[in-house]
Design a protein around this motif. Structure first.
Motif, PDB file in Angstrom:
ATOM      1  N   THR A 170       1.544   8.365  -6.066  1.00  0.00           N
ATOM      2  CA  THR A 170       2.081   7.091  -5.568  1.00  0.00           C
ATOM      3  C   THR A 170       0.944   6.194  -5.085  1.00  0.00           C
ATOM      4  OG1 THR A 170       4.157   8.171  -4.910  1.00  0.00           O
ATOM      5  CG2 THR A 170       3.674   6.032  -3.923  1.00  0.00           C
ATOM      6  N   ALA A 171      -0.031   6.798  -4.404  1.00  0.00           N
ATOM      7  CA  ALA A 171      -1.193   6.030  -3.930  1.00  0.00           C
ATOM      8  C   ALA A 171      -1.987   5.463  -5.099  1.00  0.00           C
ATOM      9  CB  ALA A 171      -2.081   6.923  -3.067  1.00  0.00           C
ATOM     10  N   ARG A 172      -2.099   6.232  -6.175  1.00  0.00           N
ATOM     11  CA  ARG A 172      -2.835   5.751  -7.353  1.00  0.00           C
ATOM     12  C   ARG A 172      -2.107   4.615  -8.039  1.00  0.00           C
ATOM     13  NH1 ARG A 172      -4.136  11.917  -9.345  1.00  0.00           N
ATOM     14  NH2 ARG A 172      -5.719  12.369  -7.755  1.00  0.00           N
ATOM     15  N   VAL A 173      -0.779   4.683  -8.055  1.00  0.00           N
ATOM     16  CA  VAL A 173       0.002   3.562  -8.603  1.00  0.00           C
ATOM     17  C   VAL A 173      -0.262   2.311  -7.779  1.00  0.00           C
ATOM     18  CG1 VAL A 173       2.327   2.644  -8.960  1.00  0.00           C
ATOM     19  CG2 VAL A 173       1.805   4.995  -9.631  1.00  0.00           C
ATOM     20  N   LEU A 174      -0.204   2.436  -6.465  1.00  0.00           N
ATOM     21  CA  LEU A 174      -0.452   1.288  -5.590  1.00  0.00           C
ATOM     22  C   LEU A 174      -1.849   0.721  -5.818  1.00  0.00           C
ATOM     23  CD1 LEU A 174       0.258  -0.597  -3.265  1.00  0.00           C
ATOM     24  CD2 LEU A 174      -0.413   1.224  -1.666  1.00  0.00           C
ATOM     25  N   ALA A 175      -2.847   1.593  -5.911  1.00  0.00           N
ATOM     26  CA  ALA A 175      -4.218   1.133  -6.131  1.00  0.00           C
ATOM     27  C   ALA A 175      -4.379   0.461  -7.479  1.00  0.00           C
ATOM     28  CB  ALA A 175      -5.180   2.319  -6.011  1.00  0.00           C
ATOM     29  N   LYS A 176      -3.593   0.904  -8.467  1.00  0.00           N
ATOM     30  CA  LYS A 176      -3.681   0.349  -9.815  1.00  0.00           C
ATOM     31  C   LYS A 176      -3.035  -1.033  -9.899  1.00  0.00           C
ATOM     32  CE  LYS A 176      -4.570   1.666 -14.280  1.00  0.00           C
ATOM     33  NZ  LYS A 176      -5.719   2.429 -14.789  1.00  0.00           N
ATOM     34  N   ILE A 177      -1.863  -1.200  -9.278  1.00  0.00           N
ATOM     35  CA  ILE A 177      -1.149  -2.474  -9.428  1.00  0.00           C
ATOM     36  C   ILE A 177      -1.664  -3.530  -8.447  1.00  0.00           C
ATOM     37  CG2 ILE A 177       0.899  -1.356 -10.357  1.00  0.00           C
ATOM     38  CD1 ILE A 177       2.260  -1.596  -7.705  1.00  0.00           C
ATOM     39  N   ARG A 178      -2.135  -3.125  -7.278  1.00  0.00           N
ATOM     40  CA  ARG A 178      -2.782  -4.010  -6.296  1.00  0.00           C
ATOM     41  C   ARG A 178      -2.121  -5.388  -6.178  1.00  0.00           C
ATOM     42  NH1 ARG A 178      -7.910  -2.935  -4.331  1.00  0.00           N
ATOM     43  NH2 ARG A 178      -8.818  -0.982  -5.065  1.00  0.00           N
ATOM     44  N   PRO A 179      -0.875  -5.469  -5.749  1.00  0.00           N
ATOM     45  CA  PRO A 179      -0.238  -6.796  -5.623  1.00  0.00           C
ATOM     46  C   PRO A 179      -0.952  -7.660  -4.585  1.00  0.00           C
ATOM     47  CG  PRO A 179       1.126  -5.077  -4.628  1.00  0.00           C
ATOM     48  CD  PRO A 179       0.022  -4.377  -5.337  1.00  0.00           C
ATOM     49  N   ASP A 180      -1.277  -8.890  -4.976  1.00  0.00           N
ATOM     50  CA  ASP A 180      -1.987  -9.793  -4.063  1.00  0.00           C
ATOM     51  C   ASP A 180      -1.143 -10.123  -2.833  1.00  0.00           C
ATOM     52  OD1 ASP A 180      -4.174  -9.884  -5.764  1.00  0.00           O
ATOM     53  OD2 ASP A 180      -3.399 -11.627  -6.871  1.00  0.00           O
ATOM     54  N   ASP A 181       0.180 -10.118  -3.023  1.00  0.00           N
ATOM     55  CA  ASP A 181       1.076 -10.483  -1.927  1.00  0.00           C
ATOM     56  C   ASP A 181       1.747  -9.255  -1.311  1.00  0.00           C
ATOM     57  OD1 ASP A 181       2.570  -9.873  -4.166  1.00  0.00           O
ATOM     58  OD2 ASP A 181       4.077 -11.439  -3.852  1.00  0.00           O
ATOM     59  N   LEU A 182       1.049  -8.129  -1.306  1.00  0.00           N
ATOM     60  CA  LEU A 182       1.643  -6.882  -0.800  1.00  0.00           C
ATOM     61  C   LEU A 182       2.210  -7.060   0.604  1.00  0.00           C
ATOM     62  CD1 LEU A 182       2.241  -3.872  -1.090  1.00  0.00           C
ATOM     63  CD2 LEU A 182      -0.047  -3.403  -0.185  1.00  0.00           C
ATOM     64  N   GLU A 183       1.498  -7.773   1.460  1.00  0.00           N
ATOM     65  CA  GLU A 183       1.959  -7.918   2.845  1.00  0.00           C
ATOM     66  C   GLU A 183       3.326  -8.587   2.930  1.00  0.00           C
ATOM     67  OE1 GLU A 183      -0.321 -12.095   3.956  1.00  0.00           O
ATOM     68  OE2 GLU A 183      -1.246 -10.178   4.491  1.00  0.00           O
ATOM     69  N   GLU A 184       3.735  -9.312   1.868  1.00  0.00           N
ATOM     70  CA  GLU A 184       5.047  -9.969   1.846  1.00  0.00           C
ATOM     71  C   GLU A 184       6.128  -9.092   1.233  1.00  0.00           C
ATOM     72  OE1 GLU A 184       6.232 -13.357   2.601  1.00  0.00           O
ATOM     73  OE2 GLU A 184       4.569 -13.049   3.995  1.00  0.00           O
ATOM     74  N   ARG A 185       5.735  -7.986   0.593  1.00  0.00           N
ATOM     75  CA  ARG A 185       6.677  -7.193  -0.195  1.00  0.00           C
ATOM     76  C   ARG A 185       7.274  -6.012   0.575  1.00  0.00           C
ATOM     77  NH1 ARG A 185       6.625  -7.673  -5.901  1.00  0.00           N
ATOM     78  NH2 ARG A 185       5.198  -9.277  -6.690  1.00  0.00           N
ATOM     79  N   TYR A 186       7.244  -6.078   1.876  1.00  0.00           N
ATOM     80  CA  TYR A 186       7.790  -4.971   2.656  1.00  0.00           C
ATOM     81  C   TYR A 186       9.315  -4.911   2.547  1.00  0.00           C
ATOM     82  CZ  TYR A 186       8.600  -8.677   6.131  1.00  0.00           C
ATOM     83  OH  TYR A 186       9.001  -9.838   6.756  1.00  0.00           O
ATOM     84  N   THR A 187       9.831  -3.742   2.876  1.00  0.00           N
ATOM     85  CA  THR A 187      11.265  -3.487   2.879  1.00  0.00           C
ATOM     86  C   THR A 187      11.656  -3.001   4.270  1.00  0.00           C
ATOM     87  OG1 THR A 187      11.270  -2.851   0.542  1.00  0.00           O
ATOM     88  CG2 THR A 187      13.109  -2.058   1.873  1.00  0.00           C
ATOM     89  N   PHE A 188      12.867  -3.346   4.702  1.00  0.00           N
ATOM     90  CA  PHE A 188      13.365  -2.818   5.964  1.00  0.00           C
ATOM     91  C   PHE A 188      14.087  -1.503   5.707  1.00  0.00           C
ATOM     92  CE2 PHE A 188      13.074  -7.306   7.252  1.00  0.00           C
ATOM     93  CZ  PHE A 188      12.424  -7.167   8.469  1.00  0.00           C
ATOM     94  N   ASP A 189      13.722  -0.483   6.448  1.00  0.00           N
ATOM     95  CA  ASP A 189      14.436   0.790   6.358  1.00  0.00           C
ATOM     96  C   ASP A 189      15.819   0.614   6.980  1.00  0.00           C
ATOM     97  OD1 ASP A 189      14.735   3.790   6.239  1.00  0.00           O
ATOM     98  OD2 ASP A 189      14.849   3.455   8.413  1.00  0.00           O
ATOM     99  N   LEU A 190      16.849   1.162   6.318  1.00  0.00           N
ATOM    100  CA  LEU A 190      18.227   0.960   6.760  1.00  0.00           C
ATOM    101  C   LEU A 190      18.863   2.214   7.349  1.00  0.00           C
ATOM    102  CD1 LEU A 190      19.567  -1.272   3.836  1.00  0.00           C
ATOM    103  CD2 LEU A 190      18.734  -1.992   6.090  1.00  0.00           C
ATOM    104  N   TYR A 191      18.076   3.233   7.652  1.00  0.00           N
ATOM    105  CA  TYR A 191      18.650   4.409   8.307  1.00  0.00           C
ATOM    106  C   TYR A 191      19.267   3.998   9.638  1.00  0.00           C
ATOM    107  CZ  TYR A 191      19.102   9.014  10.439  1.00  0.00           C
ATOM    108  OH  TYR A 191      19.605  10.141  11.049  1.00  0.00           O
ATOM    109  N   ARG A 192      18.571   3.102  10.348  1.00  0.00           N
ATOM    110  CA  ARG A 192      19.125   2.496  11.558  1.00  0.00           C
ATOM    111  C   ARG A 192      19.334   1.018  11.294  1.00  0.00           C
ATOM    112  NH1 ARG A 192      14.694   3.712  15.751  1.00  0.00           N
ATOM    113  NH2 ARG A 192      16.104   2.693  17.215  1.00  0.00           N
TER     114      ARG A 192
END
Length: 328
Positions: A170-192
């Protein structure tokens, strides 16, 4: 800040639902993680097998995928020791990254089973599986980790379905795709989710205006909330003029379209999710984003299609009732 990419392996009752514990249907048996710096370089690793408490026999569908045996698990750590060690290893300044959203859900579920301290709320994380789908699939369809690695030509050096190996991939996928706007692409966890109005989450990120509501005591009460039904522009937050009224497009999903005088058409979706417990309480996940006229036309066509299907269904039910009355 560091990125903590983690993966879990879990087991379930080998006897089906009859042997399932209601508070923990999936029991974590392995935690694996890698820590990345801001250049997506692996700087540390964590891995631990966990001695099961509930399901000591491996489920028949899980056993073939793993690289260890029931005997190996007997020598594992207790969940509380392994999880506490993992969270301490994460440090103070980090963000979770996972392949999919289920790992965070089951991590917290297992933590609750052992009455451990809860993770922070609201909890933001990076769903690398969804980010990859958004960047590499025109329809945003999610892929298995193996498929993504193959498509990105990441060499399979270690077997999959080992928690630490899957975290590395998973880390290698992230390093490979390197989205410039990663800081905007977060998701909210919905467990709570928000319990009170003042806890509701409203944020704009990655071109989407997202709202996670507090609880309603029924689906109907949620869809009667006029404030929830207001469509606001994903760019400026202004109230939009309604162009397509809210309609139900699935069992728990409703759709509508508005138009901002400055930024054009906005597609808004509300998905109602069970709030847990024995009652009918739900909370709403609402997302609004800018769309083009073609998408608006497709949404309108879908509305007409569903309306005709419902009309046909009512007609068929009426005909059946009439036939039953005639036969009596």
């Amino acid at each position: 800040m560091n990125y903590v990419v983690f993966d879990l392996e879990w087991n379930q009752s080998p006897y089906g639902q009859s042997g399932e514990h209601p508070r923990m249907p999936f029991e974590i048996i392995e935690i694996g993680a890698v820590k990345l710096n801001d250049r997506f370089e692996i700087i540390d690793e964590y891995e631990s097998l966990i001695r099961p408490k509930l399901y000591k026999r491996l489920h028949r569908s899980i056993k073939p995928m793993l690289n260890y045996t029931e005997e190996d698990l007997k020598d594992g750590k207790s969940f509380k020791d392994a999880c506490s060690g993992f969270l301490e290893w994460c440090g103070d300044d980090y963000v979770f990254c996972t392949w999919g959203s289920s790992d965070l859900y089951y991590l917290q579920n297992n933590m609750d089973f052992y009455y451990m301290d809860k993770l922070e709320f609201p909890l933001r994380f990076y769903n690398i599986q969804q980010i990859y789908a958004d960047m590499y699939d025109e329809e945003g369809k999610i892929s298995k980790l193996e498929k993504a690695c193959s498509e990105l030509q990441i060499a399979e050096e270690e077997p999959f379905h080992s928690a630490v190996n899957d975290a590395r991939y998973t880390a290698r996928v992230l390093a490979k795709i390197r989205p410039d706007d990663l800081e905007e692409r977060y998701t909210f966890d919905l467990y709570r989710h928000p319990k009170r109005k003042e806890e509701e989450i409203v944020e704009k990120h990655a071109g989407v205006l997202e709202r996670i509501s507090s609880e309603y005591d029924s689906k109907q009460h949620a869809m009667d909330d006029k404030d929830l039904l207001v469509i606001r522009c994903a760019k400026c937050g202004r109230r939009c003029a309604r162009k397509i009224k809210w309609y139900q497009s699935g069992s728990s999903t409703s759709v509508a379209v508005g138009r901002c005088i400055y930024h054009g058409y906005m597609l808004s979706k509300i998905k109602l999710k069970a709030a847990g417990g024995s009652d009918d309480n739900v909370f709403a996940l609402k997302k609004t984003e800018k769309v083009d006229k073609k998408t608006v036309e497709e949404v309108k066509a879908r509305q007409v299609e569903l309306r005709e299907k419902r009309k046909q269904k009512r007609h068929e039910q009426s005909q059946r009732k009439k036939k039953n009355r005639d036969e009596e």
